[in-house]
Design a protein around this motif. Structure first.
Motif, PDB file in Angstrom:
ATOM      1  N   LEU A 121     -31.445  55.319  11.571  1.00  0.00           N
ATOM      2  CA  LEU A 121     -32.362  56.219  10.875  1.00  0.00           C
ATOM      3  C   LEU A 121     -33.807  55.748  11.050  1.00  0.00           C
ATOM      4  O   LEU A 121     -34.710  56.548  11.297  1.00  0.00           O
ATOM      5  CB  LEU A 121     -31.987  56.302   9.393  1.00  0.00           C
ATOM      6  CG  LEU A 121     -32.564  57.435   8.576  1.00  0.00           C
ATOM      7  CD1 LEU A 121     -32.185  58.794   9.166  1.00  0.00           C
ATOM      8  CD2 LEU A 121     -32.089  57.345   7.139  1.00  0.00           C
ATOM      9  N   ILE A 122     -34.021  54.452  10.958  1.00  0.00           N
ATOM     10  CA  ILE A 122     -35.366  53.896  11.165  1.00  0.00           C
ATOM     11  C   ILE A 122     -35.825  54.169  12.598  1.00  0.00           C
ATOM     12  O   ILE A 122     -36.961  54.603  12.831  1.00  0.00           O
ATOM     13  CB  ILE A 122     -35.386  52.387  10.855  1.00  0.00           C
ATOM     14  CG1 ILE A 122     -35.131  52.151   9.361  1.00  0.00           C
ATOM     15  CG2 ILE A 122     -36.717  51.765  11.284  1.00  0.00           C
ATOM     16  CD1 ILE A 122     -34.773  50.725   9.009  1.00  0.00           C
ATOM     17  N   ALA A 123     -34.953  53.915  13.555  1.00  0.00           N
ATOM     18  CA  ALA A 123     -35.303  54.142  14.965  1.00  0.00           C
ATOM     19  C   ALA A 123     -35.602  55.613  15.228  1.00  0.00           C
ATOM     20  O   ALA A 123     -36.541  55.935  15.967  1.00  0.00           O
ATOM     21  CB  ALA A 123     -34.174  53.659  15.871  1.00  0.00           C
ATOM     22  N   LEU A 124     -34.844  56.498  14.634  1.00  0.00           N
ATOM     23  CA  LEU A 124     -35.076  57.930  14.792  1.00  0.00           C
ATOM     24  C   LEU A 124     -36.459  58.306  14.270  1.00  0.00           C
ATOM     25  O   LEU A 124     -37.198  59.051  14.916  1.00  0.00           O
ATOM     26  CB  LEU A 124     -33.996  58.731  14.058  1.00  0.00           C
ATOM     27  CG  LEU A 124     -34.141  60.242  14.075  1.00  0.00           C
ATOM     28  CD1 LEU A 124     -33.978  60.769  15.497  1.00  0.00           C
ATOM     29  CD2 LEU A 124     -33.117  60.875  13.148  1.00  0.00           C
ATOM     30  N   PHE A 125     -36.816  57.770  13.131  1.00  0.00           N
ATOM     31  CA  PHE A 125     -38.130  58.073  12.569  1.00  0.00           C
ATOM     32  C   PHE A 125     -39.235  57.549  13.472  1.00  0.00           C
ATOM     33  O   PHE A 125     -40.219  58.238  13.737  1.00  0.00           O
ATOM     34  CB  PHE A 125     -38.269  57.477  11.169  1.00  0.00           C
ATOM     35  CG  PHE A 125     -39.599  57.783  10.539  1.00  0.00           C
ATOM     36  CD1 PHE A 125     -39.857  59.044  10.031  1.00  0.00           C
ATOM     37  CD2 PHE A 125     -40.588  56.829  10.471  1.00  0.00           C
ATOM     38  CE1 PHE A 125     -41.086  59.349   9.458  1.00  0.00           C
ATOM     39  CE2 PHE A 125     -41.824  57.111   9.910  1.00  0.00           C
ATOM     40  CZ  PHE A 125     -42.066  58.379   9.393  1.00  0.00           C
ATOM     41  N   ARG A 126     -39.094  56.332  13.951  1.00  0.00           N
ATOM     42  CA  ARG A 126     -40.101  55.733  14.818  1.00  0.00           C
ATOM     43  C   ARG A 126     -40.284  56.535  16.106  1.00  0.00           C
ATOM     44  O   ARG A 126     -41.368  56.635  16.632  1.00  0.00           O
ATOM     45  CB  ARG A 126     -39.743  54.286  15.167  1.00  0.00           C
ATOM     46  CG  ARG A 126     -39.700  53.373  13.999  1.00  0.00           C
ATOM     47  CD  ARG A 126     -41.098  53.029  13.543  1.00  0.00           C
ATOM     48  NE  ARG A 126     -41.040  52.288  12.293  1.00  0.00           N
ATOM     49  CZ  ARG A 126     -41.626  52.688  11.174  1.00  0.00           C
ATOM     50  NH1 ARG A 126     -42.320  53.794  11.136  1.00  0.00           N
ATOM     51  NH2 ARG A 126     -41.530  51.966  10.085  1.00  0.00           N
ATOM     52  N   ARG A 127     -39.201  57.072  16.597  1.00  0.00           N
ATOM     53  CA  ARG A 127     -39.233  57.821  17.859  1.00  0.00           C
ATOM     54  C   ARG A 127     -39.863  59.201  17.661  1.00  0.00           C
ATOM     55  O   ARG A 127     -40.551  59.704  18.550  1.00  0.00           O
ATOM     56  CB  ARG A 127     -37.815  57.950  18.406  1.00  0.00           C
ATOM     57  CG  ARG A 127     -37.719  58.494  19.806  1.00  0.00           C
ATOM     58  CD  ARG A 127     -36.337  58.409  20.398  1.00  0.00           C
ATOM     59  NE  ARG A 127     -35.322  59.055  19.580  1.00  0.00           N
ATOM     60  CZ  ARG A 127     -34.263  58.417  19.050  1.00  0.00           C
ATOM     61  NH1 ARG A 127     -34.081  57.139  19.252  1.00  0.00           N
ATOM     62  NH2 ARG A 127     -33.379  59.057  18.317  1.00  0.00           N
ATOM     63  N   THR A 184     -39.986  53.159   5.578  1.00  0.00           N
ATOM     64  CA  THR A 184     -39.883  54.377   6.388  1.00  0.00           C
ATOM     65  C   THR A 184     -39.961  55.611   5.495  1.00  0.00           C
ATOM     66  O   THR A 184     -40.605  56.601   5.845  1.00  0.00           O
ATOM     67  CB  THR A 184     -38.579  54.362   7.200  1.00  0.00           C
ATOM     68  OG1 THR A 184     -38.593  53.225   8.060  1.00  0.00           O
ATOM     69  CG2 THR A 184     -38.424  55.617   8.036  1.00  0.00           C
ATOM     70  N   ALA A 185     -39.324  55.545   4.335  1.00  0.00           N
ATOM     71  CA  ALA A 185     -39.373  56.665   3.387  1.00  0.00           C
ATOM     72  C   ALA A 185     -40.809  56.926   2.941  1.00  0.00           C
ATOM     73  O   ALA A 185     -41.237  58.085   2.864  1.00  0.00           O
ATOM     74  CB  ALA A 185     -38.478  56.377   2.183  1.00  0.00           C
ATOM     75  N   GLU A 193     -45.622  60.364   3.417  1.00  0.00           N
ATOM     76  CA  GLU A 193     -47.052  60.504   3.720  1.00  0.00           C
ATOM     77  C   GLU A 193     -47.321  61.617   4.720  1.00  0.00           C
ATOM     78  O   GLU A 193     -48.366  62.270   4.652  1.00  0.00           O
ATOM     79  CB  GLU A 193     -47.614  59.188   4.258  1.00  0.00           C
ATOM     80  CG  GLU A 193     -47.813  58.127   3.209  1.00  0.00           C
ATOM     81  CD  GLU A 193     -48.325  56.815   3.792  1.00  0.00           C
ATOM     82  OE1 GLU A 193     -48.758  56.801   4.965  1.00  0.00           O
ATOM     83  OE2 GLU A 193     -48.271  55.813   3.068  1.00  0.00           O
ATOM     84  N   ILE A 194     -46.395  61.826   5.663  1.00  0.00           N
ATOM     85  CA  ILE A 194     -46.620  62.877   6.664  1.00  0.00           C
ATOM     86  C   ILE A 194     -45.953  64.195   6.260  1.00  0.00           C
ATOM     87  O   ILE A 194     -45.924  65.133   7.032  1.00  0.00           O
ATOM     88  CB  ILE A 194     -46.152  62.441   8.070  1.00  0.00           C
ATOM     89  CG1 ILE A 194     -44.648  62.163   8.112  1.00  0.00           C
ATOM     90  CG2 ILE A 194     -46.963  61.259   8.557  1.00  0.00           C
ATOM     91  CD1 ILE A 194     -44.100  61.960   9.515  1.00  0.00           C
ATOM     92  N   GLY A 195     -45.399  64.231   5.045  1.00  0.00           N
ATOM     93  CA  GLY A 195     -44.849  65.471   4.521  1.00  0.00           C
ATOM     94  C   GLY A 195     -43.393  65.737   4.851  1.00  0.00           C
ATOM     95  O   GLY A 195     -42.911  66.848   4.641  1.00  0.00           O
ATOM     96  N   ASP A 196     -42.678  64.751   5.348  1.00  0.00           N
ATOM     97  CA  ASP A 196     -41.262  64.941   5.669  1.00  0.00           C
ATOM     98  C   ASP A 196     -40.424  64.470   4.477  1.00  0.00           C
ATOM     99  O   ASP A 196     -39.844  63.382   4.481  1.00  0.00           O
ATOM    100  CB  ASP A 196     -40.892  64.177   6.939  1.00  0.00           C
ATOM    101  CG  ASP A 196     -39.544  64.587   7.501  1.00  0.00           C
ATOM    102  OD1 ASP A 196     -38.728  65.156   6.742  1.00  0.00           O
ATOM    103  OD2 ASP A 196     -39.295  64.329   8.691  1.00  0.00           O
ATOM    104  N   ASP A 197     -40.391  65.303   3.450  1.00  0.00           N
ATOM    105  CA  ASP A 197     -39.717  64.939   2.205  1.00  0.00           C
ATOM    106  C   ASP A 197     -38.217  64.754   2.377  1.00  0.00           C
ATOM    107  O   ASP A 197     -37.619  63.899   1.720  1.00  0.00           O
ATOM    108  CB  ASP A 197     -39.989  65.992   1.128  1.00  0.00           C
ATOM    109  CG  ASP A 197     -41.453  66.019   0.723  1.00  0.00           C
ATOM    110  OD1 ASP A 197     -42.133  64.974   0.864  1.00  0.00           O
ATOM    111  OD2 ASP A 197     -41.931  67.081   0.280  1.00  0.00           O
TER     112      ASP A 197
END
Length: 91
Positions: free
Chosen positions: A78-84, A30-31, A36-40
């Motif tokens: 945290l993983i679910a939040l990113f996926r959503r 996920t990191a 890759e999408i710029g969410d450092d």
């Protein structure tokens, strides 16, 4: 046939360690995607939590299971939040 779900208390130390490693690996992936999408910031939070969980996976036989459970819940959330919230990646 699949085994029924177990709580951390019902798992062997090896099963607990494997679960923690699985969640840590997912957080690292996920990191990478977040970076890759710029969410450092999200990437840094994910990798930090992954390293904490990985470090605890070695001591899961002797550690407080409530602490392990909270770390796992936070990691999965945290993983679910990113996926959503992450924009879909088109190939």
């Amino acid at each position: 046939m699949r085994d029924s779900a177990k709580t951390l208390n019902e798992m062997t130390p090896r099963e607990r360690a494997n679960l923690m490693t699985l969640v840590a690996d997912a957080l690292e992936a996920t990191a990478d995607e977040a970076q890759e999408i710029g969410d450092d910031r999200f990437a840094a939070n994910s990798i930090s939590l992954a390293r904490i969980i990985s470090g605890c996976a070695e001591d899961v036989a002797t550690m407080d299971l409530l602490a392990a459970e909270l770390l796992l819940q936070h990691g999965i959330s945290l993983i679910a939040l990113f996926r959503r919230e992450a924009p879909p990646v088109l190939h």
